[in-house]
Structures are given as C-alpha cells and as structure tokens.
Write an enzyme that holds these catalytic residues in place. Structure first.
Site, PDB file in Angstrom:
ATOM      1  N   CYS A 205      -3.130  -5.636   0.139  1.00 20.61           N
ATOM      2  CA  CYS A 205      -2.660  -6.977  -0.209  1.00 20.61           C
ATOM      3  C   CYS A 205      -3.822  -7.811  -0.744  1.00 20.61           C
ATOM      4  CB  CYS A 205      -2.041  -7.647   1.006  1.00 20.61           C
ATOM      5  SG  CYS A 205      -1.544  -9.359   0.695  1.00 20.61           S
ATOM      6  N   GLU A 277       4.510  -4.846  -1.253  1.00 21.89           N
ATOM      7  CA  GLU A 277       4.048  -5.974  -2.058  1.00 21.89           C
ATOM      8  C   GLU A 277       4.848  -6.056  -3.358  1.00 21.89           C
ATOM      9  OE1 GLU A 277       2.119  -8.449  -1.716  1.00 21.89           O
ATOM     10  OE2 GLU A 277       0.810  -8.043  -0.028  1.00 21.89           O
TER      11      GLU A 277
END
Length: 609
Positions: A205, A277
């Site tokens: 991330c 994500e």
C-alpha cells in the site's frame, strides 16, 4: 517473410516440436538489429532491479506486482479522472471518507506489529511509521472538512474497504495460512514472524501510493490550479517516499531469518494486498463519462472492433524462426533412416546454412529498404499518403523475401502435428493471455469482435497458440497458411497477408463488412513498421514494445508517439467538452505501452472488475 532471426546454433534434437518449444522458451538466436525487442522500462525499475540483485525481498515483491497491479490501479476511472482534474467532488468526498477507514486499520496494524516485534530498533521504526499514519489521519480530518465532509459523522466502510481492513486485521492477528493467532504464540520468533507478515501486508500500500503520487504529479505541471493538487503532492512528496522506503527496509530486515516457505507466504500476502488495493480504487463510484476502460466508454450500441498483430506483439519469439527450425529438424529426423547417413547429415547442414543465408540477406536488405523509403525531411504532421507510398516499397520487399524462402525448399516436410505442438508451447507476452481470456468472457455481454492480422506463414500455429490458453473462441485469424499434402507441408505458402498493404486492406474490408449503421470504434495493437498503416487507420493505435524502426519511420512521416496513460488523461479532459467521439483514425497520434496489463486495464478493465 518477417523478422527472420539470424543464427541457428541449437544442437539437433530428435523431436521437432520439442525443439521449437525449447526455442520459444529460451532462444539463443539473435534478432536482426531492426527487430530487437525490449519492453520499455523506467529508470526506477532499473534501480529496483539493482536492489533485487542485492537481495531485497520488498523490491522483488514490488517488481512482481508493479507490471500488473500498478497498471490496473493507474487506469481505474477514479484515478484517471482525478489525474485529469475532472473528478467530481462527490466522488472524491466518498473516496477520502473510505480512505480514513484504511488509515485507522493501518494504525492498529502497526500497533499490533510493534507488540510482536522482538528487536528494539524494529519497534522504534514501527512507532515512527505509526506516528506518520496518525499525522496523516489528522491531515485527513482537515481535508474531510475542506471538502465538506463532517469527520465526526460515521460513514460506514464500503465492501471493498472492509475486504482490505479485514484482511489486514487477520494478518496482524496471525491468522495466516492456517496460523494459530498471535494470542497463542509463545516464542519471540513466532511473534517476529507475525510482525513480518503484517509488514508484508502493509508495504504494498505504501509503495503503491508513492508510485501513484509520482505518476500523478506530472499532471500538476500542466495545471497549476489542479483541484486535487494537495492530495497528489502528499503522496508525491519526499517524506512519503521516505516512509515507503522505511517500511520496505523493515520488511527486508524482518524477512532475513525466515525460511523460503515463509518468504513465499509474505509474497502471497503482498500480492493479495495489491489486489485488494486495485479492487478498492476500482470500487470508487465515478458517476461521469470516462475514457477507461474503453468497454465502459463505448455506448451500449457502439461496436468495439479490436485488431492485433501476432509475432512479437503477442509472442516472445518470432514464429518464422520457430517454423524454420521445425522444418530443419523434421528433415533431419526423416533423413536419419536413409542409407547414407554421412550424406544425410551434410544435406541437413546445408539446409540450415541456407536458412541462415536467407536470414542474413533479409536483415541487410530490410535496413536498406527502410532507409530508402524515408523522406529527406521530417514531416510536421501526419503525411499518410506519402507513408502509404513508401510502404509500397516495403510490401514488394516482403513478398520477394517470402518467394526466396519458398524457392529454397526450407519449409518443406513439416508435420502438421509438430506445428500444432509448437504452437501449444509458444510463450505469449506477459499479460497477453489474461487480456484475451478477459475478451472471451466479455464478448457475450457486448458487441465486440477481435481479429488477428499476421504475416505468420502458418495460421495453424496461431490457432494452436491461442487454443492452448483457452483464448481461441470468437477469435478471427487472418494470416497465411502452408500448403499440405496430407499432413506434410509442401514448402509452399498460401499467401493471404505478407505486407503492410495486405494488412491495412484487410483491416478496411473487415470494418466495411460490419454491415452496421451504428457507431463503431476500432483499436489496433501492433509492434512494427508492418503495422504502421493499421495503427494509424484505427481510432486508437497502441504500440507494444520499443521498435526503433517503427518510431524512426513514423516520426519521419509526422507520427507522434505518446505514452498511453498521459494520453488518456488528456482525453479525459476533453471528454466533458465534446459530445462526439474523442478517438478518431488518422489523427497522427499513436499510444505506447510497456506491458499488456496496460492494454487490458485500458480496454477491458482489470482482472478483478
């Protein structure tokens, strides 16, 4: 005869199909200078590769994910609209409200990782990273207020947000791969392993946001009043890059004592986090007209026509070299039963020498042909008519080269089964299979046709290559074919498509034969000079790889090459201003990509959507 490979130095093998398969997977043959292919790589990727050589697990995981998931994230409607500065405020408000849930989950995961860490220095690093998240949460609160969202008002997480935060919590509590949970772990090593797993699930991330920040920062230079400037600058900043590097270094340190199996688990966690994500960005509601994915941009009644080259656009190795190798080894295999083995071996060697001479001649004359068709001065804008005339010379050259191959007898004696087996083992470019599989699943739900236009000597090889990966259904293949007596090739080619002019005329005829009165949008994907006319005729021309010949010829005739993502961001700015299609053939602009994942993300959307 297209892109003949110069040298054959492989030892003789008894099985022609196996030999061709080996050639496709690991070919030592060198390509002619004008045909050398290198998937374009950024300087950051080179730097990352250098770190990988030094043993960085974090960099290794990122490189594995960046060519696919990073592209899938970049090409989502949300991020393209945000980059263009045209994203509606309601969409951004919803995004930052959801992102706040992410940050709270990250802060909690850091806290749990710190409890599991055994080393004081590691604990200190985790504390620093957690404090950065807390500062980001405070910034988020002010941004929420700035964009008209009350931070004290509870906004429930979306399903995509919950999916990621649940995954992160499960990892931080040790519930990974059948683990027993951190509350039941007693040894420091067991707890340190959970800390490594947790950091492994958080690192992608951080790296992805740093990557996206740098990608989007380019568009701030084009618009000083960009509405999302503050958001982009946050993730493009040196401070955020430092945090991303810091967590990557922590992951590397925590991974040192792990076994290969445990590192594999971290790799899977990293990939899963990247996938989540992408799903998160894909799930952001964007209630406006967008240019990507193209399947969404097209109106429901608009037909989407996709055309694609085959050799070195879809494949890693050119098919002409594989087919010639099959022919040479087939001849050798047949001659092994002869009475005069010495003579047979000499004849087989002569056949190989003949092929090498043809390859060298093709390479040398191709360069001269390209040089002769170039105008003395670079055109200021697309000069399509002059380009067409110039490529008439190349077309005659390609036909003559094919005639020389046929006359040589090199292609005589191949067994159809060997050709099919070689096709089944033909290696496709990374992401190519996924794209065609996605096309196959989508065709049933929309008006979409896909056509392969290829110089390949044997269409059966193409059919086998796509059939072996489950992509043949609905695929229209337009190519040449060998003449066969029974199942053995005669050495002749039934010539259907052997020049740039053949390709573009077939392209036009397919479009004209659609018989539809409604709107139609065409895409052509190619890699070489032979694709140039089709690339320009299509509403959207996409160039795979980095052919120097293609760029040299195109530039001299006024073609502009633009990386796909910046090109789409510019188109997104136009989309709200123009009612008609913003993609038009013969615009003189071709879009370049470094991977098939970019093509899939643009045309069909990511594999998770």
């Amino acid at each position: 005869m297209r892109r003949l490979l110069l040298l054959f130095r492989r030892p003789c093998r008894p099985n022609p199909a196996a030999a061709a398969a080996a050639a496709a997977s690991s070919s030592p043959w060198s390509s002619p200078p004008h045909r050398l292919r290198r998937m374009s790589t950024s300087s950051s990727a080179h730097a990352a590769a250098a770190v990988v050589a030094e043993g960085s697990a974090a960099r290794r995981f990122w490189i594995a994910a960046s060519s696919r998931e990073a592209a899938f994230a970049s090409y989502t409607p949300f991020l393209i609209s945000l980059a263009a500065g045209t994203l509606r405020l309601d969409s951004f408000r919803q995004y930052i409200a959801q992102d706040a849930h992410f940050l709270h989950a990250f802060a909690r995961a850091y806290e749990m990782a710190e409890e599991c860490a055994d080393d004081d220095e590691d604990k200190a690093t985790i504390t620093l990273l957690r404090n950065a998240i807390l500062r980001e949460l405070n910034l988020h609160a002010s941004v929420l207020q700035e964009w008209g969202v009350d931070p004290s008002k509870e906004i429930p997480p979306s399903p995509a947000t919950t999916k990621y935060t649940d995954f992160l919590h499960a990892t931080a509590t040790g519930k990974v791969d059948g683990g027993k949970g951190s509350d039941k772990m007693v040894t420091p090593f067991e707890k340190t392993k959970i800390a490594a797993y947790t950091v492994g699930a958080m690192t992608p991330c951080m790296r992805l946001y740093a990557y996206l920040g740098k990608e989007l920062a380019v568009f701030l230079k084009q618009d000083e009043n960009h509405p999302y400037k503050k958001w982009i600058e946050t993730y493009a900043s040196g401070d955020f890059e430092d945090n991303a590097l810091q967590i990557e270094e922590l992951l590397d340190k925590l991974s040192v004592s792990l076994t290969g199996e445990e590192l594999e688990i971290i790799g899977k966690l990293y990939q899963q986090a990247m996938r989540l994500e992408v799903e998160f960005f894909s799930a952001q509601p964007v209630d406006q007209h967008v240019v990507a994915p193209l399947s969404r941009y097209c109106e429901p009644k608009e037909k989407l026509l996709i055309f694609c080259d085959f050799d070195l656009t879809c494949t890693v190795v050119d098919s002409s070299a594989i087919l010639a190798e099959i022919a040479i080894l087939s001849y050798q295999k047949a001659s092994q039963g002869g009475a005069d083995n010495s003579l047979d071996r000499t004849t087989s060697a002569d056949l190989r020498n003949s092929w090498n001479m043809l390859s060298n001649q093709y390479s040398e004359e191709y360069e001269k042909c390209i040089a002769s068709l170039l105008p003395p001065e670079e055109a200021r804008s697309l000069d399509y008519d002059q380009l067409y005339k110039g490529l008439e010379m190349l077309s005659e050259f390609e036909k003559l080269a094919n005639s020389r191959v046929v006359d040589s007898g090199v292609l005589r004696g191949m067994n159809l089964d060997d050709i099919r087996k070689a096709g089944e083992r033909l290696i496709l470019q990374d992401g190519c299979k996924s794209f065609f599989q996605k096309i196959g699943k989508t065709r049933e739900n929309r008006d979409l046709d896909i056509h392969i236009l290829s110089y390949c000597w044997c269409a059966e090889l193409i059919r086998s290559a796509f059939s072996s990966v489950g992509c043949l259904s609905g695929l229209n293949i337009h190519s040449n074919e060998f003449a066969f007596e029974g199942s053995i090739s005669t050495g002749h080619i039934n010539r259907q498509m052997e020049s740039p002019l053949d390709k573009v005329e077939k392209f036009k005829s397919i479009k004209n034969d659609m018989g539809t009165t409604g709107p139609l949008l065409s895409v052509y994907i190619g890699d070489s000079v032979g694709d140039l006319l089709c690339l320009l005729e299509a509403d959207i021309g996409i160039v795979v790889g980095s052919s120097t010949s293609l760029r040299r010829v195109g530039k001299q005739f006024g073609v502009t090459f633009v990386p796909l993502l910046p090109g789409l961001v510019e188109k997104q700015r136009q989309v709200a201003k123009e009612e008609s299609s913003i993609f038009k053939g013969r615009s003189g602009i071709l879009y370049t990509v470094s991977s098939w994942s970019e093509i899939q993300a643009f045309i069909m959307g990511n594999v998770y959507s």
